[in-house]
Design an enzyme around this catalytic site. Structure first.
Site, PDB file in Angstrom:
ATOM      1  CG  ASN A  66      -0.357   6.063   6.280  1.00  0.00           C
ATOM      2  OD1 ASN A  66      -0.493   5.470   7.345  1.00  0.00           O
ATOM      3  ND2 ASN A  66       0.232   7.244   6.198  1.00  0.00           N
ATOM      4  CE  LYS A  70      -1.658  10.208   3.376  1.00  0.00           C
ATOM      5  NZ  LYS A  70      -0.265  10.461   3.818  1.00  0.00           N
ATOM      6  CB  SER A 155       9.000   2.513   1.248  1.00  0.00           C
ATOM      7  OG  SER A 155      10.205   3.060   1.714  1.00  0.00           O
ATOM      8  CG  ASP A 232      12.125   7.452  -4.123  1.00  0.00           C
ATOM      9  OD1 ASP A 232      12.664   7.975  -3.141  1.00  0.00           O
ATOM     10  OD2 ASP A 232      11.360   6.473  -4.047  1.00  0.00           O
ATOM     11  CG  HIS A 265       9.671   7.147  -1.242  1.00  0.00           C
ATOM     12  ND1 HIS A 265      10.245   6.026  -1.815  1.00  0.00           N
ATOM     13  CD2 HIS A 265       9.375   6.787   0.037  1.00  0.00           C
ATOM     14  CE1 HIS A 265      10.315   5.053  -0.928  1.00  0.00           C
ATOM     15  NE2 HIS A 265       9.789   5.486   0.207  1.00  0.00           N
TER      16      HIS A 265
END
Length: 288
Positions: A66, A70, A155, A232, A265
């Site tokens: 990811n 990204k 996160s 978020d 988020h």
């Protein structure tokens, strides 16, 4: 596919003059095959000095891909001459009963801890990130200087980066996080994971909670950087950055907590501010 001792290269792609490379290896810590990514920046100096490393820890449901696909972090990493290391977020392929029943626990949700409950004994992502992976890099990639390392994440991975940094101040020059789970003992994600991985003794949970750890390891000299989106949806019930901020103030730990209006988020948020984080770590790694 190219191989080095114990490591097999499974893909390679050029980006900003450097290369994204994906590898697989067998992890003795986790007892399964694991993938990880390295972004090697272009070697623009004449002395071919090895690159310092910056570990990225991803969030729930993510893999090693990811961030690489990204974030857009490679542009700044190329500019500053920092190698990016992106491991996976949990063991995979062990077929433990219930490992894929929910998105916030089990596969893709290792929480960067060492599980103590027998059923989840292979979930030892803390040891994998702190011990096994750095040794693997040191032994197989002479172009990397693993003695110069920093760590950041998002996160669940922000939680991992903060806790790993605070418990290993001798191993990392700096830390930063995007929307970290900053006080997991007091949020649903953390309570679910910690109960299953660590058991019911909540004093054991504090070993993996940055808000508690910062009071036990207050000798932080480098400023901790945290970016948090104000829009978020997880901010008020899962992430709890104000709790961490209060703990840092009480222990005189330098913290730059930035609330970003309108951001959520997602990787849209991460990619917007990723250059600031790369620069933050590059300075700590004495690259400027």
């Amino acid at each position: 596919m190219a191989s080095v001792v114990g490591v097999t290269e499974i893909s390679s792609g050029k980006m900003f003059g450097g290369y994204n490379k994906r590898y697989k290896h067998y992890s003795k810590t986790l007892s399964c095959s694991m993938n990880f990514h390295i972004y090697f920046p272009p070697n623009i100096s004449d002395n071919n000095k090895p690159f310092p490393v910056l570990y990225w820890l991803s969030g729930l449901t993510c893999s090693d891909e990811n961030f690489i696909f990204k974030s857009g972090a490679q542009r700044a990493a190329s500019q500053y001459g920092v190698a990016l290391i992106a491991p996976d977020t949990s063991p995979r392929g062990l077929n433990v009963e219930g490992e894929s029943d929910s998105w916030d626990f089990g596969v893709g949700a290792g929480f960067y801890l060492n599980a103590t409950q027998e059923k989840w004994k292979n979930w030892r992502m803390y040891d994998y990130v702190v011990k096994e992976l750095p040794e693997l890099l040191k032994d197989n990639f002479p172009q990397l200087d693993t003695s110069k390392a920093s760590i950041f994440g998002h996160s669940m991975g922000g939680h991992g980066a903060l806790t790993i940094y605070l418990k290993n101040l001798d191993k990392y020059k700096s830390v930063s996080a995007f929307a970290p789970v900053a006080n997991p003992t007091n949020c649903p994600w953390g309570q679910k994971a910690f109960t299953n991985y660590l058991g019911d003794n909540k004093s054991d949970w504090e070993d993996y909670d940055a808000t508690y750890l910062v009071t036990k390891f207050p000798g932080v000299s480098a400023t901790i950087l945290i970016d948090q989106g104000e829009d978020d949806k997880f901010l008020h019930d899962q992430l709890l950055p104000r709790k961490f901020e209060e703990a840092c103030k009480n222990t005189n730990v330098p913290l730059l907590l930035r609330f970003q209006p309108g951001y959520d988020h997602s990787y849209y948020f991460i990619s917007t501010f990723i250059d600031d984080h790369i620069q933050h770590h590059a300075q700590a790694l004495r690259l400027n």
